[in-house]
Enzyme design. Structure first.
Site, short mmCIF file in Angstrom:
data_model
loop_
_atom_site.label_atom_id
_atom_site.label_comp_id
_atom_site.label_asym_id
_atom_site.label_seq_id
_atom_site.Cartn_x
_atom_site.Cartn_y
_atom_site.Cartn_z
N GLY A 1 1.46 -8.69 -1.20
CA GLY A 1 1.81 -7.62 -2.43
C GLY A 1 0.71 -7.82 -3.59
N TYR B 1 4.46 -6.50 17.20
CA TYR B 1 4.59 -5.68 14.81
C TYR B 1 5.11 -4.71 15.65
CZ TYR B 1 3.53 -2.49 11.68
OH TYR B 1 3.78 -0.97 10.82
N TYR C 1 0.29 -1.33 -0.14
CA TYR C 1 0.18 -0.13 -0.24
C TYR C 1 0.62 1.09 -0.07
CZ TYR C 1 -3.58 2.98 2.46
OH TYR C 1 -3.93 4.61 2.30
N ARG D 1 -10.70 -3.59 20.41
CA ARG D 1 -9.86 -4.65 20.00
C ARG D 1 -8.63 -4.55 21.25
NH1 ARG D 1 -8.39 -3.53 14.28
NH2 ARG D 1 -7.22 -1.33 15.38
N PHE E 1 9.75 -0.19 2.54
CA PHE E 1 8.65 -0.40 3.21
C PHE E 1 7.95 -1.90 3.38
CE2 PHE E 1 8.21 3.25 0.29
CZ PHE E 1 8.07 3.53 0.84
N1 UFG Z 1 -11.72 0.12 14.25
C1 UFG Z 1 -13.14 -0.22 14.34
N2 UFG Z 1 -13.50 -1.33 13.46
C2 UFG Z 1 -12.44 -1.51 12.83
C3 UFG Z 1 -11.03 -1.67 12.16
C4 UFG Z 1 -11.03 -0.44 12.86
O1 UFG Z 1 -13.16 0.29 15.49
O2 UFG Z 1 -13.77 -2.93 12.12
C5 UFG Z 1 -11.68 1.22 15.29
C6 UFG Z 1 -10.20 0.96 15.82
O3 UFG Z 1 -10.38 0.02 16.70
C7 UFG Z 1 -9.32 1.86 16.27
C8 UFG Z 1 -9.22 2.33 14.87
O4 UFG Z 1 -10.70 2.54 14.13
O5 UFG Z 1 -9.48 2.70 16.81
C9 UFG Z 1 -8.21 2.59 13.89
O6 UFG Z 1 -7.98 1.35 13.16
P1 UFG Z 1 -6.78 0.91 12.11
O7 UFG Z 1 -6.99 -0.90 12.23
O8 UFG Z 1 -6.89 1.14 10.74
O9 UFG Z 1 -5.76 1.11 12.41
P2 UFG Z 1 -5.27 1.04 13.86
O10 UFG Z 1 -5.13 2.88 14.47
O11 UFG Z 1 -5.20 -0.32 14.86
O12 UFG Z 1 -3.24 1.32 13.05
C10 UFG Z 1 -2.55 0.44 14.25
C11 UFG Z 1 -0.77 1.52 14.10
C12 UFG Z 1 -0.08 1.86 12.67
C13 UFG Z 1 0.00 0.45 12.59
C14 UFG Z 1 -1.19 -0.54 12.00
C15 UFG Z 1 -1.12 -1.52 11.46
O13 UFG Z 1 -1.50 2.89 14.51
O14 UFG Z 1 1.06 2.24 13.13
O15 UFG Z 1 -2.35 -0.49 12.90
O16 UFG Z 1 -2.05 -2.00 10.77
F1 UFG Z 1 0.70 0.23 11.06
#
Ligand code: UFG
Length: 351
Positions: free
Chosen positions: A36, A152, A11, A305, A79
């Site tokens: 990828g 991770y 990505y 989560r 990356f």
């Molecule tokens: N969320 C939901 N429902 C979902 C998916 C996510 O409520 O179905 C919430 C999560 O709980 C979180 C927010 O949306 O509060 C963002 O979640 P993401 O999964 O989109 O992203 P994250 O914040 O978990 O990202 C994290 C780290 C990154 C890391 C990534 C790995 O912040 O640095 O996970 O994919 F790279």
């Protein structure tokens, strides 16, 4: 001289390849294609692709020497990594082997190649706000203590340590970018987020809109935030890609300084958070997605989560001050509009 992009079929890497191409720089992609997309590299970006594992030292040496490209590798944008937090908890070996072990092989090969040619081959490394764990303060500064809470995040934090030590001992120049929540898609609409499985909020919200998902689960609405849902700092993927061009300039200047006889004992990574410094809750992202698409997001409140900090917010002034980085698409609505355009193109059969 060519820029090697590891993980260029992923990505963020694929958007960086586009930014390099737009800047007129020759690119070579190295990707194991586990997550990828070959077609993105070969058909959309039309960039040369080597399929292989970073841990393959012989392959790396031949790539760095320029045997797979028109010219030797001048610098590396690294990356390539696995990035599923949940999977890293159940299968940490996969994460330490790939993200840490294979990166060690890459760094050793870079040092060896730099010695062979008498000038360092620098690296820009993709780290993450996940290295901060549950931060002691927000906004998060680069100096905020790092306490990762999953393998991770640990694997990325450990590579940061390698870069410190390789800088001090071997004079390897590096820039470390700690991304906050990468989101959106190239405005041209032909590149975007395409994870399988998808775990990220914005693509899943769009999936819920188009019926690819029955509904979006909101992971917890009892956090200590205004509306009870988690707050994140969403940064446009093309803005991340642009930062890499600036990071590249920075490490290349450092490599030139060393090649001209500069003191290698003074080499240390330059570290930058990359975010907008503005937080949005899960509910705010959902409202913005509804406004941008004009369609409702069906939702269901689900349990928290595990491992989700309540608030992650970047203090990103250092990248702006020291690199001159200016995000072009800081508005959440624009990030969502680009993600939506890509989503519709990626799934043309959907309503
Ligand atoms: N969320 C939901 N429902 C979902 C998916 C996510 O409520 O179905 C919430 C999560 O709980 C979180 C927010 O949306 O509060 C963002 O979640 P993401 O999964 O989109 O992203 P994250 O914040 O978990 O990202 C994290 C780290 C990154 C890391 C990534 C790995 O912040 O640095 O996970 O994919 F790279």
């Amino acid at each position: 001289m060519t820029i090697l992009v590891t993980g260029g079929a992923g990505y963020i890497g694929s958007h960086a390849v586009r930014a390099l191409q737009r800047a007129g720089l020759p690119v070579l992609v190295l990707d194991n294609l586990v997550y990828g997309h070959r077609a993105i590299v070969e058909q959309v970006l039309q960039a040369p692709l080597v399929i292989g594992q970073l841990g393959d030292r012989d392959l790396l040496e031949s790539v760095l020497r320029g045997e797979r490209s028109a010219s030797p590798i001048q610098a590396v944008l690294h990356f390539a990594a696995y990035a599923y937090v949940g999977e890293s908890v159940v299968d940490p070996a996969k994460y330490y082997r790939n993200n840490l072990g294979d990166t060690l092989t890459l760094l050793e090969a870079l040092v060896a190649e730099g010695r062979r040619r008498g000038s360092p081959v620098p690296i820009v490394f993709s780290s993450t706000c996940a290295t901060y764990g549950v931060p002691e303060q927000v906004p998060i500064l680069e100096t905020t203590p790092q306490h990762p809470i999953n393998p991770y995040g640990h694997s990325k934090r450990m590579v940061e340590q390698l870069l410190h030590d390789f800088g001090a001992a071997y004079g390897l120049p590096s820039v470390i970018f700690r991304y906050f929540n990468a989101a959106g898609a190239d405005p041209a609409g032909d590149l975007g987020e395409d994870h399988d499985p998808e775990t990220h909020l914005i693509p899943l919200a769009l999936d819920a809109i188009t019926g690819r998902l029955p509904c979006l689960r909101i992971f917890g609405d009892d956090y200590p935030t205004a509306d009870g849902t988690c707050i994140r700092d969403y940064i446009h993927v093309s803005d991340l890609a642009d930062a890499h061009l600036l990071g590249l300039r920075r490490v290349e200047a450092e490599a030139r300084r060393l090649a001209d006889g500069g003191d290698p004992a003074t080499v240390k990574p330059a570290i930058f958070n990359l975010g907008n410094g503005k937080g949005y809750s899960v509910r705010e992202v959902i409202q913005a997605a509804e406004a941008v698409t004009g369609r409702p997001v069906p939702t269901l409140v689900a349990p928290r989560r595990p491992g989700d900090p309540p608030v992650l917010l970047a203090a990103a002034a250092a990248a702006q001050r020291e690199l001159g980085w200016r995000p072009r698409f800081p508005e959440l609505e624009v990030i969502l509009a680009h993600a939506w355009a890509w989503h519709q193109r990626r799934h043309p059969q959907l309503p």
